[in-house]
Motif scaffolding. Structure first.
Motif, PDB file in Angstrom:
ATOM      1  N   ASP A  13       0.852  -1.189   0.000  1.00 28.66           N
ATOM      2  CA  ASP A  13       0.000   0.000   0.000  1.00 28.66           C
ATOM      3  C   ASP A  13       0.892   1.245   0.000  1.00 28.66           C
ATOM      4  O   ASP A  13       1.639   1.464   0.950  1.00 28.66           O
ATOM      5  CB  ASP A  13      -0.897   0.003   1.239  1.00 28.66           C
ATOM      6  N   ARG A  15       0.440   4.231   0.734  1.00 33.79           N
ATOM      7  CA  ARG A  15       0.249   5.151   1.859  1.00 33.79           C
ATOM      8  C   ARG A  15       0.899   4.656   3.139  1.00 33.79           C
ATOM      9  O   ARG A  15       0.985   5.377   4.118  1.00 33.79           O
ATOM     10  CB  ARG A  15      -1.242   5.373   2.106  1.00 33.79           C
ATOM     11  N   ASP A  59     -13.370  -1.628   2.083  1.00 30.84           N
ATOM     12  CA  ASP A  59     -13.757  -0.741   3.173  1.00 30.84           C
ATOM     13  C   ASP A  59     -14.346   0.545   2.591  1.00 30.84           C
ATOM     14  O   ASP A  59     -14.483   0.689   1.378  1.00 30.84           O
ATOM     15  CB  ASP A  59     -12.576  -0.461   4.110  1.00 30.84           C
ATOM     16  N   ARG A  60     -14.702   1.483   3.439  1.00 28.68           N
ATOM     17  CA  ARG A  60     -15.389   2.692   2.951  1.00 28.68           C
ATOM     18  C   ARG A  60     -14.499   3.592   2.101  1.00 28.68           C
ATOM     19  O   ARG A  60     -14.982   4.497   1.438  1.00 28.68           O
ATOM     20  CB  ARG A  60     -15.974   3.474   4.120  1.00 28.68           C
ATOM     21  N   ARG A  61     -13.189   3.366   2.124  1.00 25.99           N
ATOM     22  CA  ARG A  61     -12.269   4.148   1.288  1.00 25.99           C
ATOM     23  C   ARG A  61     -11.926   3.431  -0.015  1.00 25.99           C
ATOM     24  O   ARG A  61     -11.101   3.895  -0.785  1.00 25.99           O
ATOM     25  CB  ARG A  61     -10.998   4.444   2.064  1.00 25.99           C
ATOM     26  N   GLY A  62     -12.518   2.256  -0.241  1.00 26.84           N
ATOM     27  CA  GLY A  62     -12.281   1.510  -1.472  1.00 26.84           C
ATOM     28  C   GLY A  62     -11.080   0.582  -1.419  1.00 26.84           C
ATOM     29  O   GLY A  62     -10.677   0.025  -2.433  1.00 26.84           O
ATOM     30  N   ASN A  63     -10.492   0.404  -0.239  1.00 23.13           N
ATOM     31  CA  ASN A  63      -9.356  -0.504  -0.074  1.00 23.13           C
ATOM     32  C   ASN A  63      -9.868  -1.896   0.283  1.00 23.13           C
ATOM     33  O   ASN A  63     -10.926  -2.035   0.891  1.00 23.13           O
ATOM     34  CB  ASN A  63      -8.435  -0.008   1.041  1.00 23.13           C
TER      35      ASN A  63
END
Length: 81
Positions: A13, A15, A59-63
């Motif tokens: 990832d 980030r 998840d809600r962030r698209g990960n």
């Protein structure tokens, strides 16, 4: 300078503070509990765990949703230099 041993902890990832593009370009293979794994998101040898995606859920962030699994982690380079 490259070494023959992969880092203790690595993530794919961008980030993450454990993301290292030069190491990932070289290719990392993971043997987890004696079995070859190709879907590892992150690993830590000293703490003995890997993060695996859970199906296709996000998840809600698209990960991808991941789950931490403990066991013996043996990383190795796919491309010997």
């Amino acid at each position: 300078m490259t070494t023959d041993t992969p880092p203790d902890r690595l993530s794919n990832d961008p980030r993450s503070p454990f993301y290292d593009e030069t190491v990932l370009e070289r290719g990392i293979g993971i043997r987890f509990n004696g079995e070859e794994k190709t879907n590892i998101e992150e690993y830590c040898v000293s703490e003995g765990w890997v993060r695996l995606p859970i199906g296709k859920s996000l998840d809600r962030r698209g990960n991808p949703m991941t789950m931490k699994v403990k066991g013996a982690v043996e990383p190795y380079f796919l491309d010997p230099k």
